[in-house]
Design an enzyme around this catalytic site. Structure first.
Site, mmCIF file in Angstrom:
data_model
loop_
_atom_site.group_PDB
_atom_site.id
_atom_site.type_symbol
_atom_site.label_atom_id
_atom_site.label_comp_id
_atom_site.label_asym_id
_atom_site.label_seq_id
_atom_site.Cartn_x
_atom_site.Cartn_y
_atom_site.Cartn_z
ATOM 1 N N ALA A 1 22.938 25.206 41.355
ATOM 2 C CA ALA A 1 22.183 24.617 42.467
ATOM 3 C C ALA A 1 20.693 24.636 42.204
ATOM 4 C CB ALA A 1 22.501 25.376 43.755
ATOM 5 N N GLU B 1 19.557 19.294 37.884
ATOM 6 C CA GLU B 1 20.136 18.640 36.715
ATOM 7 C C GLU B 1 19.904 17.132 36.704
ATOM 8 O OE1 GLU B 1 22.189 19.787 39.359
ATOM 9 O OE2 GLU B 1 22.383 17.686 39.842
ATOM 10 N N ASP C 1 -13.392 -5.117 28.153
ATOM 11 C CA ASP C 1 -14.116 -6.094 27.356
ATOM 12 C C ASP C 1 -14.406 -7.295 28.262
ATOM 13 O OD1 ASP C 1 -15.236 -7.511 25.334
ATOM 14 O OD2 ASP C 1 -13.400 -7.797 24.180
ATOM 15 N N ASP D 1 -9.187 -5.622 20.942
ATOM 16 C CA ASP D 1 -8.293 -6.580 20.279
ATOM 17 C C ASP D 1 -8.406 -6.595 18.765
ATOM 18 O OD1 ASP D 1 -10.757 -7.750 20.027
ATOM 19 O OD2 ASP D 1 -10.273 -9.560 21.155
ATOM 20 N N ASP E 1 -11.151 -1.784 16.676
ATOM 21 C CA ASP E 1 -10.994 -1.182 18.009
ATOM 22 C C ASP E 1 -9.922 -0.100 18.016
ATOM 23 O OD1 ASP E 1 -12.905 -2.771 19.247
ATOM 24 O OD2 ASP E 1 -11.485 -4.359 19.699
ATOM 25 N N GLU F 1 19.940 26.445 49.252
ATOM 26 C CA GLU F 1 21.210 27.110 48.946
ATOM 27 C C GLU F 1 21.011 28.542 48.457
ATOM 28 O OE1 GLU F 1 23.317 22.857 47.967
ATOM 29 O OE2 GLU F 1 22.454 24.071 46.352
ATOM 30 N N ASN G 1 25.862 19.608 45.376
ATOM 31 C CA ASN G 1 24.796 19.379 44.411
ATOM 32 C C ASN G 1 25.096 18.281 43.411
ATOM 33 O OD1 ASN G 1 22.352 21.460 44.306
ATOM 34 N ND2 ASN G 1 24.116 22.451 45.210
ATOM 35 N N ASP H 1 24.637 14.773 46.180
ATOM 36 C CA ASP H 1 23.197 14.535 46.022
ATOM 37 C C ASP H 1 22.807 13.683 44.819
ATOM 38 O OD1 ASP H 1 22.969 16.100 48.210
ATOM 39 O OD2 ASP H 1 22.144 17.858 47.198
#
Length: 828
Positions: free
Chosen positions: A264, A268, A310, A564, A568, A632, A657, A661
Site C-alpha cells: 500500500a 506502484e 532569436d 539554428d 549554436d 491505510e 490499491n 485505484d
C-alpha cells in the site's frame, strides 16, 4: 564503384530511381526500438512485484490459497496495465521521432534540391555546408576551407581538414568523407560512393540511432522518493508485525497484513502514470506545432523562467524579401548578388531571387556565372560576418554592412553618411547586407587576407522581415507568467529595437541593450550582474550566446534557448531547454530538446504552458496515490495500537490499491489544462514534487479519513456484529473514499463546485469500473470467498456514501486554504 567521367550536373531523376532500386535505401539495418517481450518482463523489475511474489509464494505454502490467488492476480493486473501503457508510450515516441527525418541537399537534373537522406544513391552529387551531417560515404570534388568532425568513427574530437579530388578511384584519405560525420567549417560538393550498409559506418556495425531516452530528473526524484518510502515502510511494517505478535494476533495474519501495508505504501502506479503523463504531454506539444525530442524537455518546460529568443524567424516571419537597393554601381551590385552567393540561407535565397528578377533576361544569370567563374572563396562565418569570392579580375565581399564598410576606402564624411543610413534603415526594422569589391589586373587565383583591405564600397541591399502575428500577445503572456524574454540577434541594434517596439517592448539602450563587441569585453562576473536587466543582445555571435546562457543559469534561471546554426550547439546544450527550428543544422538539432515546426515564438510559450500543466497532473497523481498509502498505514497501525482487530484483511488492502485505484490514477494523466497556469510565477528550479501543499493535503486526507473510519470501526465492534461483516463495511468505506476523493484531486486550484467533476471522461469511466469491481467484490460468490466479504444492504451503502461525501468535504476545505494562498502568489 563510380565512373571516372561523372557529370557535374548530378544524376537525372531517372538514373537516381534506377540506382535506388539497385542499391536500396540509404540506411543502416535498423535496430528494433523496443521488444514487446522485454517491455513485458521489465514490468517485473520493481520492489513492489518482488514483495508481492514473495508474499504469494509464502501464503501458497501456508495453504492460504485465497490470499495467494488474489496476490498473484494483483501482480498480473499490475503487469498488464504497466505493459499496455508503456507500449502505448513507446509507440507514441517512435511516431514523434519519425517526424524528424533527416534531409540532404543534392544536385539532380542540374538543379539543387532537398531530399530524404534515405533516397541518396551512389553517384549523387551532395552539397555540404557547415552544420550538415554527411549522409553517405563519398569523395569531395569541390571543397573550400572544409573540415569535418570524425569523432563518431575515430573518437578524435579535433576537426579534420579535407581537400577535393577529381579522381574518385585514386582519391586520398584527405578527400574522402564518411556517413555520420559532421561538417564544422567550409562548403563542399561530394560525389557519393557508398550508401547504407556498404558505408564505413555500416561495415563496423554502428547504428546512427536517435539519442536514447535518458531517465529524467523527475523520474530519478520519484524513484529516490519511492526507495526512501520503501525503507520507512519496511521499518513501519516490521514494527507493526512485532506489535501484532506482542498483542497476540495470528503470525500468518500479521505477516500478510504487513506485506499488504508495504504494498500500500509503495505507489506502484506512479512510474507508469508518469510515463503516460509525459507521453501525452509530447503529443499535446506536437499539436501545438513543436516536437519534444526528449522526455526531459517535457517536464522541464514548465519551470522555464527565461526565454532567449532569436529575432529572425522566431519573432519575425523569417520570409525575407529585398525591398530596396542602394548601390553606387547598380549593374555591379546585381552581379555581386549572383556571384557572391552560396544560397546558404533565406537571406541569400532572397538576394538571388531579387537579382534574377532584376536582370530580366532568361540567360542573364548563367551568362554572368560563365563570364565570372568562381576561383576561390572564403565562406560566410558567423564570427567574421562576411563572405568573399574571387572571380577573374574581381573580388567581391558581402556581409554585415558595418563590417564591410570598415574594410573599404571611404572618406570620413562618406563613412558618417553611410552609417547614418544604417541607423535610419534599422529604425524601420529593415535588415541590411553590405557589399564591397576590388578589381585586379593580371592572373589571381587565391584570396589573401590583405586583399580584403582597402576595398571599394559598393552599397546595400535592404530587406523586410515582418513581425509574426501573435507574438505580441505571447510576449504579454510571458510577462503575466513571470517569464523574462531576452532577444539575442546578429542584427544591427536599431533594426532589433524597431522590431521590439512593434511588439510593444520599449528598450532603454543604456541599461537594456548590449552589443557583441561590448559583450566580448566584459567579464563573466560582470555579465552575471547585468544580464537580468538586459533585454536585447545585438550583433552577437553564436559563441557569445553560450556566455549569456551560463550567466543566466548562474543566477538560478531555468533557460530556454533558440538557435539554428552549428555554432549554436554549445549554447543549446548548455541551456535547460534547447529549441531549434525545423530548418536548423543537423548539429543544432542533435543538441536541441525541442524542434519548432512553425518557427513561431508563440509556440514556445504554448509549450511552456503545456509543461506547467504536465507538472500539475504529476502532482495530482502523487497526491492521490500517496494519500491512499498514508490512510491505510495509519488505519492498520491505529487499530493495533488501540488493541482492536484488523479493520481490513491483507487481500482487501491489495484489492483497493491494485485494482480499485490503478485505473483512476492513470486517468488523472488525461486531465485537461488548468485555467490560470500562466498567471503564476515559474516554479523554482529545485522545487520538490512533494511540496508543503501536497504534504499537508496528504496528511489531512489521511487523518480525516482515518478518524472517520476508526470511529466507525469502533462503533461497529460495540454492536457485536460478525468481524468479517465489519471488515466488509470497512473495505467498502476505503474503496468509496478513494473513488470519491479522486475527483477532489482533479484540481488543486479550484474547489470542486467550480468545475465539472465528470468532464474527464477517462476518469469517469475508470471510477465507474472501480464501483463495478467493488460491487463484484461484495456480491460475486467467488470474490466473496477470496476477499472474505459479505453482502451489504441499501442502508449500509447509503451510510458509507454519506461518509465518503463527509470526507470529500474535509478535503475540499483544506484545498480552499491553499487556493487562497495561490491567489496571493499570482502576478496580477
Amino acid at each position: 564503384m563510380l565512373e571516372k567521367n561523372f557529370s557535374s550536373i548530378g544524376l537525372t531523376s531517372e538514373e537516381a530511381q534506377k540506382k535506388l532500386k539497385e542499391f536500396g535505401p540509404n540506411q543502416l539495418d535498423k535496430k528494433k526500438d523496443f521488444s514487446y517481450l522485454k517491455l513485458f518482463l521489465s514490468q517485473f523489475k520493481s520492489p513492489l512485484v518482488y514483495i508481492l511474489v514473495f508474499a504469494g509464494i509464502v501464503t501458497f505454502f501456508l495453504k492460504e490459497f485465497s490470499d495467494s490467488i488474489i496476490i498473484f492476480a494483483a501482480v498480473l493486473l499490475n503487469t498488464i496495465l504497466g505493459f499496455y501503457q508503456e507500449r502505448k508510450a513507446q509507440k507514441s515516441l517512435a511516431a514523434l521521432r519519425s517526424l524528424l527525418s533527416s534531409k540532404a541537399k543534392v544536385i539532380r537534373d542540374g538543379k539543387q534540391q532537398e531530399i530524404e537522406t534515405t533516397e541518396i544513391v551512389p553517384g549523387d552529387l551532395v552539397v555540404l555546408t557547415i552544420g550538415s551531417r554527411i549522409p553517405a560515404d563519398g569523395v569531395l570534388i569541390e571543397a573550400t576551407d572544409f573540415s569535418v568532425n570524425e569523432a563518431i568513427l575515430t573518437g578524435e574530437s579535433l576537426p579534420v581538414d579535407k581537400k577535393s579530388s577529381q579522381d574518385i578511384e585514386k582519391a586520398e584519405k584527405e578527400s574522402k568523407v564518411f556517413m555520420g560525420t559532421t561538417v564544422v567549417a567550409g562548403i563542399a560538393k561530394m560525389r557519393v560512393s557508398q550508401t547504407g550498409m556498404a558505408t564505413e559506418m555500416g561495415k563496423i556495425g554502428k547504428s546512427l540511432k536517435e539519442v536514447e531516452e535518458e531517465e529524467t530528473p523527475l523520474q530519478v526524484q520519484l524513484a529516490r522518493l519511492a526507495k526512501i518510502l520503501a525503507l520507512i515502510v519496511g521499518f513501519i511494517t516490521l514494527v507493526i508485525f512485532l506489535l501484532g505478535e506482542f498483542l497476540g494476533y495470528e503470525p500468518l495474519e500479521m505477516f500478510t497484513t504487513s506485506v499488504a501495508i508495504a504494498v500500500a505504501a509503495i505507489p506502484e502506479g506512479l512510474i507508469v502514470t508518469l510515463t503516460v503523463i509525459l507521453t501525452l504531454g509530447m503529443q499535446r506539444i506536437l499539436k501545438r506545432k513543436a516536437i519534444a525530442r526528449k522526455l526531459v524537455a517535457v517536464e522541464t518546460l514548465g519551470s522555464v523562467s527565461v526565454i532567449c529568443a532569436d529575432k529572425t524567424g522566431t519573432l519575425t516571419e523569417g520570409e525575407l524579401k529585398v525591398i530596396n537597393d542602394d548601390f553606387t554601381d547598380r549593374e555591379l551590385g546585381l552581379k555581386s548578388a549572383i556571384l557572391c552567393n552560396d544560397m546558404r540561407d533565406p537571406l541569400e535565397v532572397a538576394m538571388w531571387n531579387w537579382a534574377e528578377k532584376e536582370i530580366k533576361r532568361d540567360d542573364g544569370v548563367e551568362e554572368i556565372q560563365k563570364k565570372y567563374p568562381r576561383l576561390d572563396e572564403i565562406p560566410f562565418s558567423p564570427s567574421s560576418k562576411y563572405i568573399a569570392t574571387l572571380h577573374p579580375g574581381l573580388l567581391i565581399i558581402s556581409g554585415a554592412p558595418e563590417v564591410i564598410l570598415s574594410r573599404c576606402q571611404v572618406s570620413p564624411n562618406q563613412d558618417k553618411e553611410w552609417r547614418k543610413k544604417f541607423g535610419d534603415y534599422g529604425k524601420k526594422s529593415y535588415r541590411l547586407v553590405g557589399f564591397g569589391y576590388r578589381q585586379f589586373k593580371g592572373k589571381k587565383e587565391e584570396i589573401k587576407e590583405t586583399d580584403l583591405k582597402n576595398c571599394q564600397w559598393l552599397g546595400l541591399l535592404v530587406y523586410e522581415d515582418p513581425v509574426r502575428e501573435g507574438v505580441k500577445a505571447a510576449l504579454e503572456e510571458c510577462q503575466r507568467a513571470g517569464i523574462k524574454v531576452k532577444v539575442i540577434t546578429g542584427d544591427y541594434a536599431p533594426t532589433a529595437i524597431a522590431v521590439l517596439k512593434q511588439l510593444g517592448l520599449q528598450i532603454e539602450p543604456k541599461t537594456q541593450l548590449i552589443e557583441g563587441a561590448d559583450l566580448e569585453e566584459i567579464s563573466e562576473k560582470e555579465l552575471k550582474k547585468r544580464v537580468e536587466k538586459i533585454v536585447l543582445f545585438a550583433r552577437v555571435n553564436p559563441e557569445q550566446k553560450l556566455k549569456i546562457v551560463k550567466a543566466l543559469k548562474d543566477n538560478g534561471e531555468v533557460v530556454a534557448m533558440t538557435g539554428d546554426g552549428v555554432n549554436d550547439a554549445p549554447a543549446l546544450k548548455q541551456a535547460d531547454i534547447g529549441i531549434v527550428v525545423g530548418e536548423a543544422s543537423d548539429v543544432a538539432k542533435e543538441a536541441a530538446d525541442m524542434v519548432l515546426l512553425d518557427s513561431d515564438f508563440s509556440t514556445i510559450v504554448q509549450a511552456i504552458e503545456e509543461g506547467r500543466n504536465i507538472f500539475e497532473n504529476i502532482k495530482k497523481v502523487v497526491l492521490y496515490l500517496f494519500s491512499d498509502s498514508f490512510t491505510e498505514i495509519i488505519l492498520i497501525g491505529g487499530s493495533l495500537l488501540l488493541r482492536l482487530p484488523l479493520p481490513v484483511t491483507a487481500v482487501q488492502i491489495l484489492w483497493v490499491n491494485l485494482i480499485e485505484d490503478s485505473l483512476p490514477a492513470v486517468a488523472l494523466a488525461f486531465e485537461p489544462e488548468e485555467k490560470g497556469l500562466m498567471d503564476e510565477l515559474p516554479r523554482p528550479r529545485k522545487a520538490p514534487i512533494l511540496d508543503v501543499e501536497l504534504k499537508v493535503l496528504i496528511f489531512i486526507i489521511g487523518i480525516s479519513t482515518d478518524l472517520i473510519l476508526l470511529a466507525l470501526f469502533y462503533w461497529l465492534l460495540k454492536g457485536f456484529l460478525h468481524l468479517h461483516y465489519i471488515q466488509t463495511i470497512m473495505f467498502v468505506a476505503l474503496g468509496i473514499n478513494s473513488l470519491f476523493y479522486v475527483f477532489a484531486c482533479r484540481s488543486l486550484r479550484r474547489p470542486i463546485f467550480k468545475y465539472n467533476p465528470f468532464s474527464n471522461r477517462f476518469l469517469t469511466v475508470s471510477v465507474f469500473f472501480g464501483f463495478l469491481l467493488l460491487f463484484l467484490a461484495i456480491y460475486f460468490s467467488p470474490l466473496q470467498i477470496l476477499l472474505k466479504t459479505h453482502a451489504l444492504g441499501i442502508y449500509e451503502w447509503l451510510f458509507l456514501f454519506g461518509i465518503g461525501f463527509l470526507n470529500l468535504s474535509a478535503i475540499e476545505a483544506t484545498k480552499w486554504i491553499f487556493i487562497a494562498r495561490h491567489k496571493n502568489s499570482k502576478i496580477r
